[in-house]
Design an enzyme around this catalytic site. Structure first.
Site, PDB file in Angstrom:
ATOM      1  N   GLN A 137       0.894  -1.175  -0.073  1.00  0.00           N
ATOM      2  CA  GLN A 137       0.139  -0.086  -0.004  1.00  0.00           C
ATOM      3  C   GLN A 137       0.920   1.325  -0.071  1.00  0.00           C
ATOM      4  O   GLN A 137       0.575   2.254  -0.698  1.00  0.00           O
ATOM      5  CB  GLN A 137      -1.025  -0.055   1.399  1.00  0.00           C
ATOM      6  CG  GLN A 137      -0.444   0.053   2.733  1.00  0.00           C
ATOM      7  CD  GLN A 137      -0.153  -1.565   3.066  1.00  0.00           C
ATOM      8  OE1 GLN A 137      -0.163  -2.310   2.343  1.00  0.00           O
ATOM      9  NE2 GLN A 137      -0.080  -1.682   4.263  1.00  0.00           N
ATOM     10  N   GLN A 154      28.865 -10.559   8.132  1.00  0.00           N
ATOM     11  CA  GLN A 154      27.896 -10.521   6.937  1.00  0.00           C
ATOM     12  C   GLN A 154      26.880 -11.676   7.370  1.00  0.00           C
ATOM     13  O   GLN A 154      25.818 -11.592   7.306  1.00  0.00           O
ATOM     14  CB  GLN A 154      28.488 -10.903   5.652  1.00  0.00           C
ATOM     15  CG  GLN A 154      27.928 -10.675   4.378  1.00  0.00           C
ATOM     16  CD  GLN A 154      27.591  -9.221   4.340  1.00  0.00           C
ATOM     17  OE1 GLN A 154      26.224  -8.954   4.349  1.00  0.00           O
ATOM     18  NE2 GLN A 154      28.460  -8.449   4.201  1.00  0.00           N
ATOM     19  N   HIS A 177      23.701 -11.176   9.367  1.00  0.00           N
ATOM     20  CA  HIS A 177      22.559 -10.511   8.966  1.00  0.00           C
ATOM     21  C   HIS A 177      21.322 -11.213   8.835  1.00  0.00           C
ATOM     22  O   HIS A 177      19.990 -10.968   9.378  1.00  0.00           O
ATOM     23  CB  HIS A 177      22.781  -9.862   7.373  1.00  0.00           C
ATOM     24  CG  HIS A 177      23.331  -8.653   7.393  1.00  0.00           C
ATOM     25  ND1 HIS A 177      22.608  -7.274   7.863  1.00  0.00           N
ATOM     26  CD2 HIS A 177      24.489  -8.095   6.809  1.00  0.00           C
ATOM     27  CE1 HIS A 177      23.670  -6.377   7.810  1.00  0.00           C
ATOM     28  NE2 HIS A 177      24.545  -6.488   7.112  1.00  0.00           N
ATOM     29  N   GLU A 198      29.020  -8.516  -3.761  1.00  0.00           N
ATOM     30  CA  GLU A 198      28.670  -6.929  -3.289  1.00  0.00           C
ATOM     31  C   GLU A 198      29.497  -6.428  -2.444  1.00  0.00           C
ATOM     32  O   GLU A 198      29.904  -5.361  -2.806  1.00  0.00           O
ATOM     33  CB  GLU A 198      27.432  -7.508  -2.180  1.00  0.00           C
ATOM     34  CG  GLU A 198      26.569  -6.218  -1.741  1.00  0.00           C
ATOM     35  CD  GLU A 198      25.749  -6.449  -0.627  1.00  0.00           C
ATOM     36  OE1 GLU A 198      25.634  -7.690  -0.270  1.00  0.00           O
ATOM     37  OE2 GLU A 198      25.000  -5.530  -0.396  1.00  0.00           O
ATOM     38  N   HIS A 199      30.299  -7.154  -1.443  1.00  0.00           N
ATOM     39  CA  HIS A 199      31.482  -6.625  -0.734  1.00  0.00           C
ATOM     40  C   HIS A 199      32.557  -7.356  -1.015  1.00  0.00           C
ATOM     41  O   HIS A 199      32.410  -8.768  -0.768  1.00  0.00           O
ATOM     42  CB  HIS A 199      31.113  -6.554   0.581  1.00  0.00           C
ATOM     43  CG  HIS A 199      29.838  -5.860   1.204  1.00  0.00           C
ATOM     44  ND1 HIS A 199      28.521  -6.580   1.355  1.00  0.00           N
ATOM     45  CD2 HIS A 199      29.565  -4.808   1.305  1.00  0.00           C
ATOM     46  CE1 HIS A 199      27.591  -5.723   1.561  1.00  0.00           C
ATOM     47  NE2 HIS A 199      28.226  -4.570   1.553  1.00  0.00           N
ATOM     48  N   ASP A 236      29.832   0.087   5.905  1.00  0.00           N
ATOM     49  CA  ASP A 236      28.277  -0.047   6.229  1.00  0.00           C
ATOM     50  C   ASP A 236      27.840   1.299   6.848  1.00  0.00           C
ATOM     51  O   ASP A 236      26.600   1.621   6.554  1.00  0.00           O
ATOM     52  CB  ASP A 236      28.156  -1.434   6.898  1.00  0.00           C
ATOM     53  CG  ASP A 236      28.351  -2.526   6.332  1.00  0.00           C
ATOM     54  OD1 ASP A 236      28.328  -2.565   5.058  1.00  0.00           O
ATOM     55  OD2 ASP A 236      28.329  -3.578   6.917  1.00  0.00           O
ATOM     56  N   HIS A 295       9.537  11.023 -41.842  1.00  0.00           N
ATOM     57  CA  HIS A 295      10.838  11.533 -41.232  1.00  0.00           C
ATOM     58  C   HIS A 295      11.768  12.049 -42.578  1.00  0.00           C
ATOM     59  O   HIS A 295      12.465  12.959 -42.265  1.00  0.00           O
ATOM     60  CB  HIS A 295      11.603  10.121 -40.949  1.00  0.00           C
ATOM     61  CG  HIS A 295      11.104   9.568 -39.470  1.00  0.00           C
ATOM     62  ND1 HIS A 295       9.992   9.158 -39.443  1.00  0.00           N
ATOM     63  CD2 HIS A 295      11.668   9.426 -38.379  1.00  0.00           C
ATOM     64  CE1 HIS A 295       9.603   8.837 -38.158  1.00  0.00           C
ATOM     65  NE2 HIS A 295      10.825   9.137 -37.472  1.00  0.00           N
TER      66      HIS A 295
END
Lengths: 437, 437
Positions: free
Chosen positions: A199, A267, A270, A335-336, A369, A428
């Protein structure tokens, strides 16, 4: 005690297959979630505020009488900031200042001024760069609510020159996170609505009587939010849909093994799907890191999450040499990427694909981070092959400038007409020919 | 003869509603097409070449015995180039040279060198910019096969430094378009497979034994291709899914009305859904343009398409003044914006949202479509609010560089640890604290 992490060796015949299996991650696309998100979006599109209010009261167990009542006042925002312990507020402000400073540099360096040049016949070509007008930032509620993410999403938009930043953050049962609200104040967020889910995505994408339509929505969310973002893409811009977080450490064996073990933990803590991998040419060092893991694991408050993540998705990989480590790192496109080594730059020069590179043993990922300055919103799941950290450029767009001189139109008109006839587009061709003398 | 185009006036009370209705375009998402595309993708993912071969033989009525047989040889490509009429080949080469030159300038100006800076404590921060390794270009077969699009998609990739460009182009019944193949040679495409549809998208996204996996897929296609691209997004990068093409002309009434009429036609002739709109403060001039439309329409080979497009989606809009025209143009955020006026720059300065701006009466859109230099792949359907022309930057990505010095780690470590504890991420905190003396 059983090994909490896989061990691989690049010299094994089946190494490539094993590595592929380790990296494989299929984002589960749940049709039921997708359908539910689509229904909520359609409801918000047709009923606006009423739909947002109903969904918020229902899913977040709120008891608001209007969407206006779900907007936080400036006073409430300032109170959240004032409520922080001084050292925490100072840390947040230092982090914000450093993130701002890096992104200002990025704005300067990445072509934000646009360009233009004039050809010999007077024709001017160029590119104009402008910020997006209005941006929405989605911030998850509950346990995954990270104030650092508020800074990382809002500050680049602000630096780019976005005029209005609207933050949405669900507050299930009305519970607010003062650190998140304080981060919003520090980052310069303009308005905050305590709504979430599909929403909130719908409200930002289509606009309602109370919530203005934005041009782009950024920030992480749960599966409903991700499904809703996919569906509104095109009506508004969206950032990448993030997969589980990953760290890849390349180590030459000269860093304290406890440090590397803790970097892998950082890591892994997480969530269970996070991925932590070490590449190292030194077998004895890998043994030492494994010993550190065994030694340190039980002391970690989030040890269960770390153990599962390391067991299911982690690996300590013996490689032939540092060159091979860099080749493997390119295929992983992490990613890292930490290059924890003497003279890390020589290895960094070999890296083509990584979201962020942390060079040298003092550059632990945790510093990036929170407060080094560069963005912590980074491409996951091998998407660093083709995408970039969130940055100022994500909140800017370019317009081409074409100002053809009368003389220029004589040359260009003939070329354009020839090609237009070749493509069967006669209007054109004639439009170009009208400009011929 | 009935009016072939709507007339609106910004002074009318219901103008905003009428404009919204005119602009409204809902890309129809056909569930059956989406399911069919998903099935083909799944088949290509599991069966590779065999699936691509089956689909190509079935949908394009080919009779190939292997996917290798669907690759065009260098000899065949060179023959296509040699087969062109000299003036057409020269036009294509001129266009390619101009597109290349603009994108080289863009590469230079848009931060391709990356950056880095050193802080007082020796910490180095920066950004590395690298090209994508391998890119796939989708080129439609049949009537919508535009050699100019081959140039516009391939050249920025080449300029960015992409090492390998794989083109796919369906050739239903085996019919090849020599102009398209010649454009591929001129643009520097490395390999060409005569496959198309969702099977081509799947082959490029997942790779097969014969077709290498790419990092990004660009280029327009039919509804199956668009659905397949949406679904593989994340596995590979994709460009925007294009909507119908649009032109918005702002004219101060000083341009030959025939020229403006033909510029409107040049967009309308693309297809029935294309959109051509004129904004002008001069009522008499609008009458003149309308007269030109009536006068010129019957002479156009594609008059039926033009008539339908103008009738259903076109408009001539009387505005109060040029300032208001610019405001309306910002709300429309058109793909192509012509400012056909004296001193166009003063109005261009007011424009925030447009894919490409064509300034002055000699800058007809057709010149930009073929050979001015800037890209003709532009954001449609109001997406210029948040996205950009295809460019060199679409074939590059960035990696953050973080090289924290021992001294820097002392400051950053404390800030990071404070925030990490605030977020409940203790391994992050300890990883930072390990670096403290």
């Amino acid at each position: 005690m059983s090994l909490p992490i896989s061990r691989l060796d690049s010299a094994q015949a089946d190494f490539k297959a094993k590595l592929s299996a380790l990296l494989a991650f299929e984002a589960s696309e749940d049709e039921a979630i997708d359908r539910a998100a689509a229904q909520i979006l359609a409801d918000v599109k047709s009923r606006g505020d009423a739909a947002v209010l109903d969904a918020s009261n229902r899913f977040d167990r709120m008891s608001a009488s209007s969407v206006q009542a779900l907007e936080l006042s400036q006073q409430e925002m300032q109170q959240a900031l004032a409520s922080l312990a001084p050292e925490r507020r100072a840390a947040l402000e230092t982090a914000a200042a450093r993130v701002r400073s890096y992104h200002e540099r990025q704005k300067q360096e990445c072509g934000s001024a646009g360009f233009s040049y004039t050809e010999a016949d007077g024709t001017v070509l160029g590119q104009k760069v402008t910020p997006l007008d209005r941006v929405g930032i989605y911030v998850p509620g509950g346990k995954a609510a990270y104030p650092s993410s508020v800074l990382m999403n809002a500050i680049p938009a602000k630096v780019a020159g976005v005029q209005e930043i609207i933050m949405v953050v669900p507050t299930p049962d009305g519970v607010k996170n003062p650190l998140v609200l304080a981060a919003a104040v520090i980052a310069g967020v303009d308005r905050v609505f305590t709504i979430g889910g599909a929403q909130a995505v719908g409200a930002l994408a289509y606009g309602t009587a109370t919530i203005p339509q934005v041009d782009k929505i950024v920030g992480p969310g749960n599966a409903y939010v991700a499904a809703a973002k996919r569906r509104v893409f095109g009506t508004v811009g969206i950032d990448m849909i993030a997969g589980p977080s990953e760290i890849l450490v390349i180590c030459d064996g000269t860093t304290d093994p406890d440090w590397v073990a803790m970097d892998l933990f950082s890591q892994a803590e997480h969530d269970e799907l996070a991925q932590s991998i070490l590449l190292c040419p030194d077998a004895a060092y890998i043994e030492a890191v494994q010993a550190s893991i065994l030694k340190l694991l039980d002391g970690m408050p989030r040890k269960d999450v770390i153990r599962t993540s390391l067991a299911n998705r982690g690996a300590l990989i013996k490689v032939r040499d540092m060159q091979e480590a860099c080749e493997i790192a390119n295929s992983i496109a992490a990613e890292h990427l930490e290059i924890s080594a003497e003279n890390p730059q020589q290895w960094a020069d070999l890296i083509r694909h990584a979201g962020a590179m942390f060079l040298g043993r003092f550059s632990s990922e945790a510093l990036g981070d929170y407060c080094a300055g560069p963005n912590h919103v980074l491409p996951t799941s091998r998407t660093a092959r083709f995408s970039s950290p969130l940055g100022v450029y994500d909140f800017q767009k370019r317009s081409s400038i074409i100002h053809v001189s009368e003389q220029g139109a004589q040359t260009l008109g003939r070329v354009a007409a020839e090609l237009a006839y070749g493509e069967g587009l006669q209007a054109h061709a004639r439009s170009a020919e009208y400009r011929l003398k």
